[in-house]
Motif scaffolding. Structure first.
Motif, PDB file in Angstrom:
ATOM      1  N   HIS A 253       8.949  20.282  33.103  1.00 19.00           N
ATOM      2  CA  HIS A 253       8.313  19.682  34.271  1.00 19.00           C
ATOM      3  C   HIS A 253       7.657  18.381  33.832  1.00 19.00           C
ATOM      4  CE1 HIS A 253       8.771  23.490  36.488  1.00 19.00           C
ATOM      5  NE2 HIS A 253       8.434  24.056  35.337  1.00 19.00           N
ATOM      6  N   GLY A 254       7.851  17.336  34.595  1.00 19.54           N
ATOM      7  CA  GLY A 254       7.242  16.056  34.275  1.00 19.54           C
ATOM      8  C   GLY A 254       8.236  15.082  33.687  1.00 19.54           C
ATOM      9  N   LEU A 255       7.754  13.875  33.440  1.00 19.63           N
ATOM     10  CA  LEU A 255       8.590  12.789  32.948  1.00 19.63           C
ATOM     11  C   LEU A 255       8.727  12.830  31.434  1.00 19.63           C
ATOM     12  CD1 LEU A 255       7.032   9.916  35.098  1.00 19.63           C
ATOM     13  CD2 LEU A 255       9.189  11.106  35.535  1.00 19.63           C
ATOM     14  N   PRO A 256       9.815  12.267  30.905  1.00 17.89           N
ATOM     15  CA  PRO A 256       9.905  12.111  29.446  1.00 17.89           C
ATOM     16  C   PRO A 256       8.792  11.211  28.928  1.00 17.89           C
ATOM     17  CG  PRO A 256      12.045  11.733  30.479  1.00 17.89           C
ATOM     18  CD  PRO A 256      11.028  11.762  31.586  1.00 17.89           C
ATOM     19  N   MET A 257       8.428  11.423  27.669  1.00 16.46           N
ATOM     20  CA  MET A 257       7.438  10.579  27.008  1.00 16.46           C
ATOM     21  C   MET A 257       7.974  10.175  25.647  1.00 16.46           C
ATOM     22  SD  MET A 257       3.839  12.550  27.853  1.00 16.46           S
ATOM     23  CE  MET A 257       2.854  11.255  27.063  1.00 16.46           C
ATOM     24  N   ALA A 258       7.459   9.045  25.119  1.00 13.65           N
ATOM     25  CA  ALA A 258       7.908   8.597  23.809  1.00 13.65           C
ATOM     26  C   ALA A 258       6.886   7.663  23.201  1.00 13.65           C
ATOM     27  CB  ALA A 258       9.274   7.903  23.911  1.00 13.65           C
ATOM     28  N   GLY A 259       7.024   7.451  21.893  1.00  9.61           N
ATOM     29  CA  GLY A 259       6.244   6.437  21.199  1.00  9.61           C
ATOM     30  C   GLY A 259       4.761   6.738  21.138  1.00  9.61           C
ATOM     31  N   VAL A 260       3.981   5.671  21.180  1.00 17.40           N
ATOM     32  CA  VAL A 260       2.535   5.776  21.013  1.00 17.40           C
ATOM     33  C   VAL A 260       1.910   6.645  22.097  1.00 17.40           C
ATOM     34  CG1 VAL A 260       0.378   4.476  20.976  1.00 17.40           C
ATOM     35  CG2 VAL A 260       2.389   3.565  19.810  1.00 17.40           C
ATOM     36  N   ALA A 261       2.375   6.491  23.337  1.00 16.65           N
ATOM     37  CA  ALA A 261       1.812   7.282  24.432  1.00 16.65           C
ATOM     38  C   ALA A 261       1.947   8.771  24.154  1.00 16.65           C
ATOM     39  CB  ALA A 261       2.499   6.918  25.747  1.00 16.65           C
ATOM     40  N   LEU A 262       3.097   9.184  23.639  1.00 15.57           N
ATOM     41  CA  LEU A 262       3.318  10.587  23.312  1.00 15.57           C
ATOM     42  C   LEU A 262       2.467  11.013  22.125  1.00 15.57           C
ATOM     43  CD1 LEU A 262       4.719  13.332  23.324  1.00 15.57           C
ATOM     44  CD2 LEU A 262       6.634  12.278  22.093  1.00 15.57           C
ATOM     45  N   ARG A 263       2.505  10.240  21.063  1.00 13.61           N
ATOM     46  CA  ARG A 263       1.781  10.626  19.850  1.00 13.61           C
ATOM     47  C   ARG A 263       0.294  10.801  20.122  1.00 13.61           C
ATOM     48  NH1 ARG A 263       5.331   6.758  17.587  1.00 13.61           N
ATOM     49  NH2 ARG A 263       3.674   5.175  17.514  1.00 13.61           N
ATOM     50  N   ASP A 264      -0.280   9.830  20.826  1.00 16.34           N
ATOM     51  CA  ASP A 264      -1.722   9.900  21.096  1.00 16.34           C
ATOM     52  C   ASP A 264      -2.064  11.083  21.996  1.00 16.34           C
ATOM     53  OD1 ASP A 264      -1.991   7.654  19.569  1.00 16.34           O
ATOM     54  OD2 ASP A 264      -2.373   6.280  21.237  1.00 16.34           O
ATOM     55  N   SER A 265      -1.260  11.278  23.041  1.00 21.40           N
ATOM     56  CA  SER A 265      -1.540  12.349  23.996  1.00 21.40           C
ATOM     57  C   SER A 265      -1.382  13.721  23.350  1.00 21.40           C
ATOM     58  CB  SER A 265      -0.617  12.212  25.204  1.00 21.40           C
ATOM     59  OG  SER A 265      -0.889  13.212  26.164  1.00 21.40           O
ATOM     60  N   LEU A 266      -0.315  13.919  22.580  1.00 17.24           N
ATOM     61  CA  LEU A 266      -0.079  15.219  21.952  1.00 17.24           C
ATOM     62  C   LEU A 266      -1.126  15.510  20.891  1.00 17.24           C
ATOM     63  CD1 LEU A 266       1.611  17.734  21.676  1.00 17.24           C
ATOM     64  CD2 LEU A 266       3.189  16.477  20.199  1.00 17.24           C
ATOM     65  N   GLU A 267      -1.491  14.499  20.110  1.00 18.46           N
ATOM     66  CA  GLU A 267      -2.520  14.702  19.095  1.00 18.46           C
ATOM     67  C   GLU A 267      -3.853  15.078  19.728  1.00 18.46           C
ATOM     68  OE1 GLU A 267      -4.829  12.089  15.640  1.00 18.46           O
ATOM     69  OE2 GLU A 267      -2.831  11.453  16.332  1.00 18.46           O
ATOM     70  N   ARG A 268      -4.195  14.405  20.797  1.00 16.11           N
ATOM     71  CA  ARG A 268      -5.457  14.682  21.486  1.00 16.11           C
ATOM     72  C   ARG A 268      -5.445  16.083  22.089  1.00 16.11           C
ATOM     73  NH1 ARG A 268      -5.402  10.310  23.902  1.00 16.11           N
ATOM     74  NH2 ARG A 268      -4.340  10.920  25.821  1.00 16.11           N
ATOM     75  N   PHE A 269      -4.325  16.450  22.710  1.00 15.11           N
ATOM     76  CA  PHE A 269      -4.248  17.754  23.342  1.00 15.11           C
ATOM     77  C   PHE A 269      -4.276  18.882  22.305  1.00 15.11           C
ATOM     78  CE2 PHE A 269      -1.773  21.313  25.127  1.00 15.11           C
ATOM     79  CZ  PHE A 269      -2.579  21.601  26.219  1.00 15.11           C
ATOM     80  N   ALA A 270      -3.523  18.701  21.205  1.00 11.30           N
ATOM     81  CA  ALA A 270      -3.484  19.734  20.174  1.00 11.30           C
ATOM     82  C   ALA A 270      -4.850  19.908  19.524  1.00 11.30           C
ATOM     83  CB  ALA A 270      -2.437  19.378  19.131  1.00 11.30           C
ATOM     84  N   ALA A 271      -5.589  18.812  19.365  1.00 11.44           N
ATOM     85  CA  ALA A 271      -6.919  18.900  18.753  1.00 11.44           C
ATOM     86  C   ALA A 271      -7.876  19.714  19.621  1.00 11.44           C
ATOM     87  CB  ALA A 271      -7.467  17.496  18.522  1.00 11.44           C
ATOM     88  N   ASN A 272      -7.749  19.573  20.932  1.00  6.56           N
ATOM     89  CA  ASN A 272      -8.620  20.316  21.844  1.00  6.56           C
ATOM     90  C   ASN A 272      -8.157  21.745  22.054  1.00  6.56           C
ATOM     91  OD1 ASN A 272     -10.265  18.067  22.261  1.00  6.56           O
ATOM     92  ND2 ASN A 272      -8.995  17.315  23.949  1.00  6.56           N
ATOM     93  N   GLY A 273      -6.839  21.992  21.904  1.00  9.56           N
ATOM     94  CA  GLY A 273      -6.291  23.325  22.131  1.00  9.56           C
ATOM     95  C   GLY A 273      -6.210  23.658  23.605  1.00  9.56           C
TER      96      GLY A 273
END
Length: 281
Positions: A253-273
């Motif tokens: 569900h949702g749009l594809p992501m790539a590059g810096v936008a993906l890296r920053d968002s995934l890192e932030r989300f994983a850090a928060n759990g």
């Protein structure tokens, strides 16, 4: 019925939803996508098509919402000159990922692969747990009571994915067990360019917007809680996928992501759990 309305949305809406778009500083048009991979939306969920060129062998990942078999087959005909896929690989068997599977299998006599723990739900032996929403309001509160949870019966046409992690028909890819959203949920990863197909293990749209047609947010989120079997294991799967450090992401569900936008968002989300949830196995 809301789900009936979702499943009956026409091809014009889908065409608009899968056209080139911009977001988060990234112009993710066809040229910017990872090679040999395409996607289309079926109302509220995505299907992924992987193959090199017209007339080449290819694989379909997931089968989308009910009522879109003709649209998926039409997209495949455009990309692969009418050639049937070598196989259909399922990230899991929820209704919005297998909804058009019966219609596709009437067109294509091909095997279907899923994790062994999903097979009971795909061979008529078990149903998924009924979805439960604890509190809340808005769109999810309207969807949850109507969310189909019955299994389907594909008989001998569905097979277990190879235990070695290989993906039939896709030698460059491997499947990764990412349970939680369902017992046998899997994601797919291509090491060469670090492309991740996450199914519903992670989303690029807020869960409450995952079942809307034109959701255009690009931010990593967890799976929708009411439809997730085991919230703790879902959190562990998020961490597992974050450790892969993907450079491109395709979700159910949702749009594809790539590059810096993906890296920053995934890192932030994983850090928060994942936020504390109430789902249980």
């Amino acid at each position: 019925m809301l789900l009936l309305a979702l499943s009956s949305i026409g091809t014009d809406a889908m065409t608009a939803a899968r056209s080139s778009y911009s977001g988060g500083g990234l112009d993710m048009n066809r040229e910017a996508m990872p090679i040999h991979i395409d996607y289309m939306r079926t109302a509220a969920s995505n299907v992924i098509l992987i193959g090199e060129s017209a007339g080449a062998d290819w694989i379909l990942i997931d089968a989308g919402m009910p009522g879109f078999a003709a649209a998926i087959a039409g997209k495949a005909a455009e990309l692969f000159a009418g050639r049937a896929p070598l196989a259909i690989v399922l990230t899991h068997g929820h209704f919005d990922h297998v909804g058009s599977l019966p219609g596709l299998l009437r067109r294509w006599d091909v095997p279907v692969y899923a994790h062994k723990h999903e097979l009971p739900f795909l061979t008529g032996k078990a149903d998924y747990p009924a979805s439960v929403l604890v509190g809340g309001s808005g769109l999810l509160s309207r969807i949850v009571p109507r969310h189909p949870h019955k299994g389907i019966d594909l008989g001998e046409q569905v097979l277990a994915l190879p235990p070695d992690g290989s993906v039939p028909g896709l030698p460059e890819w491997r499947w990764i067990a990412t349970p939680g959203h369902s017992k046998g949920h899997v994601s797919l990863f291509r090491e060469d360019d670090r492309t991740l197909i996450a199914g519903d293990a992670i989303l690029s749209v807020k869960p409450e917007a995952a079942f809307t047609v034109l959701a255009r947010e690009e931010e990593v989120h967890g799976p929708p809680e009411p439809f997730t079997d085991d919230w703790n294991r879902a959190g562990e799967s998020v961490q597992k996928l974050a450790r892969l450090k993907p450079e491109a992401l395709f979700c159910g569900h949702g749009l594809p992501m790539a590059g810096v936008a993906l890296r920053d968002s995934l890192e932030r989300f994983a850090a928060n759990g994942l936020p504390c949830g109430s789902s249980s196995d």
